[in-house]
Design an enzyme around this catalytic site. Structure first.
Site, PDB file in Angstrom:
ATOM      1  N   ASP A   1       0.849  -1.212  -0.094  1.00  0.00           N
ATOM      2  CA  ASP A   1      -0.176  -0.024  -0.171  1.00  0.00           C
ATOM      3  C   ASP A   1       0.812   1.210   0.128  1.00  0.00           C
ATOM      4  O   ASP A   1       1.466   1.406   0.961  1.00  0.00           O
ATOM      5  CB  ASP A   1      -0.849   0.091   1.317  1.00  0.00           C
ATOM      6  CG  ASP A   1      -1.820  -1.152   1.266  1.00  0.00           C
ATOM      7  OD1 ASP A   1      -1.438  -2.493   0.973  1.00  0.00           O
ATOM      8  OD2 ASP A   1      -2.843  -0.922   1.804  1.00  0.00           O
TER       9      ASP A   1
ATOM     10  N   GLU B   1      -3.904   1.912  -3.011  1.00  0.00           N
ATOM     11  CA  GLU B   1      -5.407   2.418  -2.405  1.00  0.00           C
ATOM     12  C   GLU B   1      -5.270   3.440  -1.628  1.00  0.00           C
ATOM     13  O   GLU B   1      -6.349   4.037  -1.277  1.00  0.00           O
ATOM     14  CB  GLU B   1      -6.364   1.323  -1.869  1.00  0.00           C
ATOM     15  CG  GLU B   1      -5.387   0.721  -0.443  1.00  0.00           C
ATOM     16  CD  GLU B   1      -6.374   0.225   0.630  1.00  0.00           C
ATOM     17  OE1 GLU B   1      -7.822   0.100   0.262  1.00  0.00           O
ATOM     18  OE2 GLU B   1      -6.070   0.181   1.472  1.00  0.00           O
ATOM     19  N   ASN B   2      -4.108   3.736  -1.209  1.00  0.00           N
ATOM     20  CA  ASN B   2      -3.925   4.845  -0.267  1.00  0.00           C
ATOM     21  C   ASN B   2      -3.114   6.024  -0.865  1.00  0.00           C
ATOM     22  O   ASN B   2      -2.630   6.921  -0.217  1.00  0.00           O
ATOM     23  CB  ASN B   2      -3.515   4.558   1.277  1.00  0.00           C
ATOM     24  CG  ASN B   2      -4.393   3.379   1.760  1.00  0.00           C
ATOM     25  OD1 ASN B   2      -3.719   2.295   1.751  1.00  0.00           O
ATOM     26  ND2 ASN B   2      -5.257   3.771   2.190  1.00  0.00           N
TER      27      ASN B   2
ATOM     28  N   ASN C   1     -10.409  -1.531  -0.081  1.00  0.00           N
ATOM     29  CA  ASN C   1     -11.573  -0.970   0.520  1.00  0.00           C
ATOM     30  C   ASN C   1     -11.613   0.570   0.240  1.00  0.00           C
ATOM     31  O   ASN C   1     -12.508   1.353   0.126  1.00  0.00           O
ATOM     32  CB  ASN C   1     -11.574  -1.001   1.934  1.00  0.00           C
ATOM     33  CG  ASN C   1     -10.411  -0.646   2.948  1.00  0.00           C
ATOM     34  OD1 ASN C   1      -9.235  -1.212   2.455  1.00  0.00           O
ATOM     35  ND2 ASN C   1     -10.664   0.092   3.865  1.00  0.00           N
ATOM     36  N   HIS C   2     -10.299   1.246  -0.180  1.00  0.00           N
ATOM     37  CA  HIS C   2     -10.420   2.653  -0.550  1.00  0.00           C
ATOM     38  C   HIS C   2     -10.468   3.174  -1.867  1.00  0.00           C
ATOM     39  O   HIS C   2     -10.138   4.136  -2.360  1.00  0.00           O
ATOM     40  CB  HIS C   2      -9.228   3.200   0.226  1.00  0.00           C
ATOM     41  CG  HIS C   2      -9.105   3.557   1.479  1.00  0.00           C
ATOM     42  ND1 HIS C   2     -10.202   4.430   2.373  1.00  0.00           N
ATOM     43  CD2 HIS C   2      -8.494   2.764   2.621  1.00  0.00           C
ATOM     44  CE1 HIS C   2      -9.891   4.149   3.649  1.00  0.00           C
ATOM     45  NE2 HIS C   2      -8.721   3.363   3.821  1.00  0.00           N
TER      46      HIS C   2
ATOM     47  N   HIS D   1      -6.838  -8.344   0.136  1.00  0.00           N
ATOM     48  CA  HIS D   1      -6.722  -7.343   0.993  1.00  0.00           C
ATOM     49  C   HIS D   1      -7.628  -7.602   2.072  1.00  0.00           C
ATOM     50  O   HIS D   1      -8.893  -7.672   1.992  1.00  0.00           O
ATOM     51  CB  HIS D   1      -7.253  -6.337  -0.083  1.00  0.00           C
ATOM     52  CG  HIS D   1      -7.118  -4.848   0.462  1.00  0.00           C
ATOM     53  ND1 HIS D   1      -5.850  -4.265   0.323  1.00  0.00           N
ATOM     54  CD2 HIS D   1      -7.838  -3.805   1.076  1.00  0.00           C
ATOM     55  CE1 HIS D   1      -6.084  -3.026   1.012  1.00  0.00           C
ATOM     56  NE2 HIS D   1      -7.232  -3.069   1.464  1.00  0.00           N
TER      57      HIS D   1
ATOM     58  N   HIS E   1      -3.373  -4.186   3.200  1.00  0.00           N
ATOM     59  CA  HIS E   1      -4.270  -3.497   3.824  1.00  0.00           C
ATOM     60  C   HIS E   1      -4.079  -3.284   5.218  1.00  0.00           C
ATOM     61  O   HIS E   1      -4.315  -2.005   5.954  1.00  0.00           O
ATOM     62  CB  HIS E   1      -5.695  -4.113   4.059  1.00  0.00           C
ATOM     63  CG  HIS E   1      -6.690  -3.526   4.842  1.00  0.00           C
ATOM     64  ND1 HIS E   1      -7.451  -2.467   4.451  1.00  0.00           N
ATOM     65  CD2 HIS E   1      -7.133  -4.023   6.057  1.00  0.00           C
ATOM     66  CE1 HIS E   1      -8.102  -2.085   5.454  1.00  0.00           C
ATOM     67  NE2 HIS E   1      -8.015  -2.854   6.756  1.00  0.00           N
TER      68      HIS E   1
ATOM     69  N   HIS F   1      -0.987  -2.256   6.549  1.00  0.00           N
ATOM     70  CA  HIS F   1       0.156  -1.531   6.536  1.00  0.00           C
ATOM     71  C   HIS F   1       1.216  -1.767   7.355  1.00  0.00           C
ATOM     72  O   HIS F   1       2.017  -0.910   7.679  1.00  0.00           O
ATOM     73  CB  HIS F   1      -0.355  -0.080   6.901  1.00  0.00           C
ATOM     74  CG  HIS F   1      -1.283   0.488   5.685  1.00  0.00           C
ATOM     75  ND1 HIS F   1      -1.697   1.747   5.720  1.00  0.00           N
ATOM     76  CD2 HIS F   1      -1.999  -0.017   4.599  1.00  0.00           C
ATOM     77  CE1 HIS F   1      -2.422   2.061   4.552  1.00  0.00           C
ATOM     78  NE2 HIS F   1      -2.552   0.807   4.159  1.00  0.00           N
TER      79      HIS F   1
END
Ligand code: FE2
Ligand code: FE2
Length: 271
Positions: free
Chosen positions: A8, A39-40, A67-68, A153, A178, A180
């Protein structure tokens, strides 16, 4: 085949560190397939199309989300026209984009990258186990495709391990994203699938999972809505996983962590 998976990407420091490191890692590790979870990337929440384009330009073959995925709404039309950008395959039917991609690499080898999302402490999506089974029924590892990478994820390491054992021998790599935090459980499972329950993030580790720590800590103490969370912008550690596979079987022969720069202890495979 040599595969690099990068976890991520969080915020500007993560984007810049990955953009700098990825071409060098591709070269030094002689990477055939590079996959990046982003995603982040956009200020901690989602991915803007220009940031996706920059990661592709730096050497990402495939970008995964999570999810983001939809935090930056501009990504919705972009994903429809960018098949190398994928989102979890167990999102509701009709969701824009796809949950997997079959790509052709140098010297005509083909690889599949897919992403599924767990359901423990996350949204109640369709079953990731059954969804992945349906997707994998289209391919035969070591025959129709040289490698299959599954990004799972998910929050819970139990769900990640159960997922990895479910597909052991059917895919080259199951790697978690996910949380991190890079886990130290990288291994080759008995059936030949490489596994790590979480690749870790590419961001500033003097933080709370990549976000500026003062505000993030205060939220836990006060349980009050408050200031907006912003990404920590110190020096990023690029975290990921290196996997080498046997081209005749598609199964893993090496799995080693990659950590570069920033605060965490460095790790670099010798190729
Ligand atoms: Fe993330
Ligand atoms: Fe996530």
């Amino acid at each position: 085949m040599r595969i690099l998976f990068i976890g991520d990407v969080v915020g500007r420091c993560g984007r810049e560190a990955v953009a700098t490191a990825l071409p060098k890692l591709r070269d030094a590790l002689r990477i055939d397939l590079a996959v990046v979870n982003a995603e982040n990337a956009s200020h901690g929440f989602g991915l803007a199309p220009d940031m996706a384009a920059a990661l592709f330009a730096a050497g990402a073959d495939v970008i995964t989300l999570g999810n983001h995925a939809w935090d930056r709404k501009e990504l919705i039309p972009y994903i429809a026209e960018t098949p190398r950008l994928i989102r979890p395959l167990n999102f509701p039917p009709g969701t824009p984009g796809a949950g997997s991609i079959l790509i052709e690499l140098a010297n005509r080898r083909r690889a599949v990258v897919l992403q599924a999302m767990g359901r423990l402490y996350l949204d109640a999506l369709d079953c990731p186990f059954r969804g992945t089974t349906v997707e994998l029924s289209k391919y035969k590892l070591g025959a129709s495709v040289a490698a299959i990478v599954a990004d799972f994820h998910a929050e819970a390491s139990s769900e990640k391990m159960a997922y990895a054992h479910s597909f052991d021998g059917q895919v080259s790599l199951v790697v978690g994203t996910h949380t991190h935090c890079p886990s130290a459980d990288h291994q080759i499972l008995p059936g030949g699938t490489a596994f790590q329950s979480d690749a870790g993030m590419s961001g500033d580790y003097d933080s709370v999972i990549g976000m500026e720590k003062t505000v993030a800590v205060r939220r836990f103490w006060t349980k009050m809505p408050g200031e907006k969370l912003n990404p920590a912008e110190g020096e990023a550690t690029v975290c990921g996983l290196f996997v080498a596979t046997d081209d005749t079987t598609g199964l893993a022969v090496r799995v080693e962590p990659v950590r570069l720069g920033g605060r965490l202890s460095p790790a670099m495979p010798v190729v």
